[in-house]
Design a protein around this motif. Structure first.
Motif, PDB file in Angstrom:
ATOM      1  N   PHE A  64       0.814  -1.216  -0.133  1.00  0.00           N
ATOM      2  CA  PHE A  64      -0.008   0.036  -0.202  1.00  0.00           C
ATOM      3  C   PHE A  64       0.822   1.174   0.017  1.00  0.00           C
ATOM      4  CE2 PHE A  64      -4.122  -2.200   1.347  1.00  0.00           C
ATOM      5  CZ  PHE A  64      -4.875  -1.637   0.484  1.00  0.00           C
ATOM      6  N   ALA A  65       1.942   0.960   0.770  1.00  0.00           N
ATOM      7  CA  ALA A  65       2.726   2.540   0.907  1.00  0.00           C
ATOM      8  C   ALA A  65       3.759   2.723  -0.336  1.00  0.00           C
ATOM      9  CB  ALA A  65       3.819   2.169   1.954  1.00  0.00           C
ATOM     10  N   LEU A  66       3.903   1.573  -1.085  1.00  0.00           N
ATOM     11  CA  LEU A  66       4.550   1.817  -2.317  1.00  0.00           C
ATOM     12  C   LEU A  66       3.698   2.221  -3.379  1.00  0.00           C
ATOM     13  CD1 LEU A  66       7.200   1.087  -3.931  1.00  0.00           C
ATOM     14  CD2 LEU A  66       6.340  -0.808  -4.619  1.00  0.00           C
ATOM     15  N   LEU A  67       2.599   1.687  -3.442  1.00  0.00           N
ATOM     16  CA  LEU A  67       1.709   2.095  -4.560  1.00  0.00           C
ATOM     17  C   LEU A  67       1.300   3.567  -4.224  1.00  0.00           C
ATOM     18  CD1 LEU A  67      -0.807  -0.811  -4.364  1.00  0.00           C
ATOM     19  CD2 LEU A  67       0.317  -0.155  -6.303  1.00  0.00           C
ATOM     20  N   GLY A  68       1.012   4.076  -3.022  1.00  0.00           N
ATOM     21  CA  GLY A  68       0.827   5.339  -2.552  1.00  0.00           C
ATOM     22  C   GLY A  68       2.107   6.362  -2.940  1.00  0.00           C
ATOM     23  N   LEU A  69       3.198   6.028  -2.804  1.00  0.00           N
ATOM     24  CA  LEU A  69       4.381   6.687  -3.208  1.00  0.00           C
ATOM     25  C   LEU A  69       4.674   7.108  -4.597  1.00  0.00           C
ATOM     26  CD1 LEU A  69       6.955   5.491  -0.570  1.00  0.00           C
ATOM     27  CD2 LEU A  69       6.004   7.783  -0.780  1.00  0.00           C
ATOM     28  N   MET A  70       3.983   5.898  -5.209  1.00  0.00           N
ATOM     29  CA  MET A  70       4.211   5.825  -7.127  1.00  0.00           C
ATOM     30  C   MET A  70       2.948   6.567  -7.689  1.00  0.00           C
ATOM     31  SD  MET A  70       5.322   1.993  -7.753  1.00  0.00           S
ATOM     32  CE  MET A  70       4.961   2.465  -9.359  1.00  0.00           C
ATOM     33  N   ILE A  71       1.851   7.073  -6.872  1.00  0.00           N
ATOM     34  CA  ILE A  71       0.810   7.725  -7.672  1.00  0.00           C
ATOM     35  C   ILE A  71       1.445   9.137  -8.215  1.00  0.00           C
ATOM     36  CG2 ILE A  71      -1.231   8.994  -7.062  1.00  0.00           C
ATOM     37  CD1 ILE A  71      -2.191   6.644  -5.462  1.00  0.00           C
ATOM     38  N   PRO A  72       2.154  10.027  -7.473  1.00  0.00           N
ATOM     39  CA  PRO A  72       2.776  11.119  -8.016  1.00  0.00           C
ATOM     40  C   PRO A  72       3.571  10.999  -9.136  1.00  0.00           C
ATOM     41  CG  PRO A  72       2.808  11.110  -5.638  1.00  0.00           C
ATOM     42  CD  PRO A  72       2.480   9.738  -6.064  1.00  0.00           C
ATOM     43  N   VAL A  82       1.721  -2.226 -12.924  1.00  0.00           N
ATOM     44  CA  VAL A  82       2.766  -2.906 -13.345  1.00  0.00           C
ATOM     45  C   VAL A  82       3.970  -2.853 -12.766  1.00  0.00           C
ATOM     46  CG1 VAL A  82       4.182  -3.044 -15.621  1.00  0.00           C
ATOM     47  CG2 VAL A  82       1.536  -3.109 -15.547  1.00  0.00           C
ATOM     48  N   VAL A  83       4.388  -1.514 -12.499  1.00  0.00           N
ATOM     49  CA  VAL A  83       5.721  -1.303 -11.857  1.00  0.00           C
ATOM     50  C   VAL A  83       5.823  -1.864 -10.423  1.00  0.00           C
ATOM     51  CG1 VAL A  83       7.188   0.522 -10.833  1.00  0.00           C
ATOM     52  CG2 VAL A  83       6.038   0.846 -12.900  1.00  0.00           C
ATOM     53  N   ALA A  84       4.740  -1.714  -9.665  1.00  0.00           N
ATOM     54  CA  ALA A  84       4.569  -2.315  -8.304  1.00  0.00           C
ATOM     55  C   ALA A  84       4.780  -3.767  -8.231  1.00  0.00           C
ATOM     56  CB  ALA A  84       3.311  -1.659  -7.564  1.00  0.00           C
TER      57      ALA A  84
END
Length: 213
Positions: A64-72, A82-84
């Motif tokens: 969840f943290a990684l997905l949240g950080l990648m949104i911007p 795909v990246v996550a």
């Protein structure tokens, strides 16, 4: 629940296909990346240890943290998913690939070199085939883990069955909320079993009988 499934049959089939397709493509990409990195680092014990440490630490990062950080950076949608998924899929494969390649008997490599094989030919004819069962074990672990990560990727509107799970969780107490969550969860489990069976078959087809024995 059966009525819920029959009413949404086409949607379930399509999102199951999306989920399986996302995982397979990400695991294939992760395999290429991880094996390539392992080929580069496995002969250097210090770097190989660092790769193992990075794999271990990477798995502790909450998805969840990684997905949240990648949104911007990547926005909401398939690209972030795909990246996550690929990131997490790389980690078990990298660890197993380093271990598998490091475990190849050095005398076999020296014999191959003595027969006139170059470094690249030795890698593809000797090292990778002998390390393949260990690498494939990492791929299987990665595939199972990626099924769950792909479901969580619905948080950023990624494709797949995760949307059923999140819909059910956000509508707890409402009509069909439990059915939605259960159908999504059971669907992910079934897809994971199907993919693992496919990988077992791939293992039997791509591993020589001498190594299997």
């Amino acid at each position: 629940m059966w009525d819920y499934i029959t009413e949404r049959n086409s949607q379930l089939l399509y999102q199951s296909y999306q989920h399986l397709s996302l995982v397979i493509q990400c695991v294939l990409l992760a395999t290429v990346i991880a094996v390539g990195l392992a080929v580069v680092v496995h002969r250097n014990p210090r770097i190989a240890s660092l790769a193992g440490a990075v794999s271990a630490v990477g798995l502790t990062i909450p998805s969840f943290a990684l997905l949240g950080l990648m949104i911007p950076v990547a926005g909401i949608g398939t690209a972030t998913s795909v990246v996550a998924v690929t990131f997490y899929a790389c980690l078990p494969i990298l660890r197993n690939a380093v271990v598998g390649l490091a475990g190849v008997d050095s005398t076999l490599i020296e014999s191959a070199r003595g027969m006139g094989m170059g470094a690249v030919r030795t890698l593809f004819r000797i090292e990778l085939p002998l390390a393949w069962p260990v690498i494939l074990a990492g791929v299987r672990v990665s595939a199972q883990m990626s099924m769950g990560i792909a479901a969580i990727a619905a948080y950023v509107l990624g494709p797949g069955l995760g949307s059923f799970i999140f819909t059910g969780l956000t509508q707890i107490g409402g009509k069909n909320a439990l059915n939605s969550a259960l159908v999504g969860t059971i669907g992910v489990v079934l897809l994971a079993l199907i993919l693992d069976a496919m990988l077992l078959l791939v293992g039997r087809l791509t591993t020589s009988r001498g190594i299997r024995a």
